[in-house]
Structures are given as C-alpha cells and as structure tokens.
Design a protein around this motif. Structure first.
Motif, PDB file in Angstrom:
ATOM      1  N   ALA A 118      48.832  30.402  37.451  1.00  0.00           N
ATOM      2  CA  ALA A 118      47.690  30.452  36.542  1.00  0.00           C
ATOM      3  C   ALA A 118      47.345  31.889  36.186  1.00  0.00           C
ATOM      4  N   VAL A 119      46.865  32.077  34.973  1.00  0.00           N
ATOM      5  CA  VAL A 119      46.376  33.387  34.558  1.00  0.00           C
ATOM      6  C   VAL A 119      44.851  33.385  34.629  1.00  0.00           C
ATOM      7  N   PHE A 120      44.242  34.522  34.322  1.00  0.00           N
ATOM      8  CA  PHE A 120      42.802  34.650  34.456  1.00  0.00           C
ATOM      9  C   PHE A 120      42.065  33.779  33.440  1.00  0.00           C
ATOM     10  N   ASN A 121      40.944  33.207  33.876  1.00  0.00           N
ATOM     11  CA  ASN A 121      40.033  32.548  32.958  1.00  0.00           C
ATOM     12  C   ASN A 121      39.267  33.596  32.170  1.00  0.00           C
ATOM     13  N   ASP A 122      38.448  33.120  31.234  1.00  0.00           N
ATOM     14  CA  ASP A 122      37.634  34.046  30.446  1.00  0.00           C
ATOM     15  C   ASP A 122      36.645  34.772  31.344  1.00  0.00           C
ATOM     16  N   LYS A 123      36.198  34.100  32.417  1.00  0.00           N
ATOM     17  CA  LYS A 123      35.279  34.719  33.370  1.00  0.00           C
ATOM     18  C   LYS A 123      35.925  34.781  34.748  1.00  0.00           C
ATOM     19  N   VAL A 124      35.824  35.967  35.375  1.00  0.00           N
ATOM     20  CA  VAL A 124      36.340  36.176  36.727  1.00  0.00           C
ATOM     21  C   VAL A 124      35.323  37.011  37.501  1.00  0.00           C
ATOM     22  N   LEU A 125      35.006  36.594  38.702  1.00  0.00           N
ATOM     23  CA  LEU A 125      34.184  37.385  39.607  1.00  0.00           C
ATOM     24  C   LEU A 125      34.801  37.229  40.988  1.00  0.00           C
ATOM     25  N   ALA A 126      35.606  38.213  41.399  1.00  0.00           N
ATOM     26  CA  ALA A 126      36.398  38.093  42.622  1.00  0.00           C
ATOM     27  C   ALA A 126      36.148  39.291  43.533  1.00  0.00           C
ATOM     28  N   LEU A 127      36.117  39.034  44.834  1.00  0.00           N
ATOM     29  CA  LEU A 127      35.903  40.084  45.823  1.00  0.00           C
ATOM     30  C   LEU A 127      36.661  39.720  47.089  1.00  0.00           C
ATOM     31  N   GLY A 128      37.287  40.740  47.723  1.00  0.00           N
ATOM     32  CA  GLY A 128      38.015  40.475  48.949  1.00  0.00           C
ATOM     33  C   GLY A 128      38.536  41.743  49.581  1.00  0.00           C
ATOM     34  N   PRO A 129      39.202  41.611  50.728  1.00  0.00           N
ATOM     35  CA  PRO A 129      39.707  42.770  51.463  1.00  0.00           C
ATOM     36  C   PRO A 129      40.894  43.418  50.771  1.00  0.00           C
ATOM     37  N   TYR A 130      41.046  44.715  51.018  1.00  0.00           N
ATOM     38  CA  TYR A 130      42.103  45.531  50.412  1.00  0.00           C
ATOM     39  C   TYR A 130      42.822  46.290  51.526  1.00  0.00           C
ATOM     40  N   LEU A 131      44.157  46.383  51.418  1.00  0.00           N
ATOM     41  CA  LEU A 131      44.955  47.083  52.418  1.00  0.00           C
ATOM     42  C   LEU A 131      46.075  47.842  51.728  1.00  0.00           C
TER      43      LEU A 131
END
Length: 351
Positions: free
Chosen positions: A136-149
C-alpha cells in the motif's frame, strides 16, 4: 550539497594529536561532518530532498546509484529507500554506501568508504484498525510516530582510521493533502573511534532533523501545467567526542564538543516527466576543543551553498537526477556536482 563542517585550526606543535580529535562524525540523519573527511553521504542532499518530497509520495521505494564530483571530492554513492506497511505500521528504511577520494588542503588526498543504515517503525493513526498490505502507498492523510534506529561504519586512510556509531530515537511523519512534514531525532548510544597517532575514543551527543514539502499549485502558476514544490529543512546536532592516547608514557585525553545549526530551502518545478529547481543552505558550527595538557579553545565556523537540481524521467521507473552548485565552508569554497540514476520500485496497489 555537502553538509560537512570545517575542522578547527590547531597549532603545529600539537597537530599530531589534536587533528584526530576533530575528525568527522557522520551520524545517520544528522550527517555531522568535518572538513577532513568530506563524506559524500550528504553531498546529494539537494537532489534527494527534491525527489524525497511530494515527488516520491506515490512511489516511495527507490534505488539510486550515482557519483559526486568537485574540487575536493570524487566519489561513488549508492542509496536505497524502502517503505512498507505492516497493518497500521509503516516501516521506513534507508541505506547509503559511498566510496571515494577527497582532498584536504593541509594533508593532501585520502580515501574513505562508509555504510549507513537506518530505519523506523511508525504507527499510522489513520490506518489503525485497517489491514493495509505491505504494497500500500500513503493515504491522503498520514500521522505516524515510532522508534528510530541507525548504525554507521566509516573507514579510511586519513586521520580517521575507523568509526562505528549507533543512534536511537524517534521519527514522525505527517501528511495532509499537498503538505507533508518529517521529523526525526535521536541520541548516540554507541560510538567507537580509532584515529592516527594511536588515538582511540568514543562519542556522545544527539540530533534533530526536520523537513517539510508543500505543493504550491494553488498559489503559484507555472507554465506547461507544472507544480511548484517548496521543501524547507532545518537541523540541530551536538557531538561530544573524546580521544585518548599515550604520549611518552603519559596518558593524554582530548575532547571536541561541536554544536551545529543548519537550514536550507529547495524550490522545485514538477512538470511531470521532468523537474528543475534551485537549492540553498547555510550552517553554523561552534567547536569547543579541550585537552589534558592545555587550555580549552572555542572556534566558530559558517558555511553556505547555492545550486540547481533537475531530473528527467527516462522511463516509467527510471529517472536521471542532476545537481550542481557552489559551496563554501569557513574560507574554503568550491564547485560541487552530482549525477545519479534512480530506479523507482512501483507499488502494486494504490489507494
């Protein structure tokens, strides 16, 4: 456009040990550089900021191979970027590898290679409860948060012999219509440094990077049905490096605490099959150097650069990207350019 920072000047009497204390420390995402390593990992930031913005929104998975050339740099760079959904979680991964020759006016040429890998796993609020497939590709709205390494390994025959860095933090991604923003930040949890003159040590610090892109199609009219895309970006980083060496039976400890602020703006006209634009950036760095056998020293440096970016879609999945311009760090300036082929891995499903 390079983001590396100039090396503090030192007295000739202490140059054998202090030069290594100001070695480069490229961090995944932060890309903190010293002049004496001039890593090309950040050299393609102008062109990458163009196609990493709204231009890559529907087909975010890419593989790029190209080169960076200039008065002080000649290198090959490979980049890969991959997005994918696991239910409501979007996995964002980036890999960069480089190898090349660089020139320092005080030391001559040296060779350096590096590998940087980073990734994040962000929960997309608007896809909670959905079974979004990996394609799947991005929807018109995205609000994403998570860990980064992120992890990085650099080796070369300059002042910096080898370096391993690990960074942990968080990443956020926001999209709404023609606007999107990306913020990531982290801290060094592992840093191992080896340099000439028997110097070994570690590194601590952190960084915050933020960028945005907005399609100004309703504000600015371009000919041939083009869209004007603005991509501002800013960054902050602090890197505290320490190195130890035994000189004639005496343990010597060196330190270099560098803080860098940077910002830039890219304006791109997207005309469908091709794009063209301009880019500019500026940075300031303050370095506090310490040693166990002398007083501390503070140095400040500024840098700036201007250039042009462009690209042409050779086929549905193959793109040619170009960049070129002039950069100056402290009092050292030069022309730098880049060329790359980008392969777009198209998603099998669109929303």
């Amino acid at each position: 456009m390079n983001n590396y920072q100039p090396t503090p000047r030192v007295s000739r009497s202490n140059a054998g040990v202090i030069v290594a204390a100001t070695m480069a420390l490229p961090i995944m995402g932060a890309e903190v550089q010293a002049q004496d390593t001039a890593s090309p990992n950040s050299s393609d930031s102008a062109s990458s900021s163009a196609f990493d913005g709204l231009l890559g929104r529907k087909n975010p998975n890419t593989i790029q191979l190209g080169g960076i050339f200039g008065e002080e740099t000649l290198a090959v760079v490979g980049r890969a970027r991959a997005f994918g959904y696991v239910g409501p979680v979007v996995v964002n991964g980036t890999g960069v590898t480089s190898y090349g020759q660089f020139f320092r006016s005080q030391d001559g040429k040296f060779t350096q290679g590096s590998v940087d890998v980073s990734g994040s796993a962000m929960v997309d609020r608007y896809r909670i409860g959905e079974e979004a497939p990996a394609t799947a590709v991005f929807n018109d709205k995205v609000l994403a948060l998570g860990p980064y390494l992120g992890v990085s390994s650099v080796g070369g025959d300059g002042n910096l012999q080898h370096q391993n860095i690990g960074v942990a933090g968080a990443e956020g991604l926001f999209m709404n219509g023609r606007f999107q923003a990306n913020v990531k930040g982290g801290a060094i949890f592992y840093g191992s440094l080896d340099a000439k003159q028997g110097l070994t040590g570690d590194a601590h610090g952190g960084f915050v990077n933020a960028s945005a892109s907005v399609d100004l199609v309703d504000i600015v009219d371009l000919p041939m049905g083009g869209h004007l895309v603005a991509i501002p970006r800013t960054s902050w980083s602090n890197v505290d490096r320490s190195l130890d060496v035994n000189v004639q039976g005496r343990n010597v400890k060196l330190g270099s605490d560098a803080t860098t602020f940077g910002s830039g703006l890219t304006l791109v006209g997207d005309f469908g099959r091709w794009y063209a634009g301009v880019a500019g950036q500026a940075s300031t760095t303050n370095v506090r150097s310490t040693s166990s056998f002398g007083p501390s020293d503070n140095n400040s440096f500024t840098g700036w650069g201007v250039g042009a970016v462009g690209g042409y879609r050779i086929s549905n999945q193959l793109m040619l990207d170009l960049s070129g311009g002039y950069e100056q760090k402290d009092k050292i300036g030069g022309v730098v350019g880049g060329v790359a082929l980008r392969y777009i891995l198209r998603s099998s499903k669109t929303d």
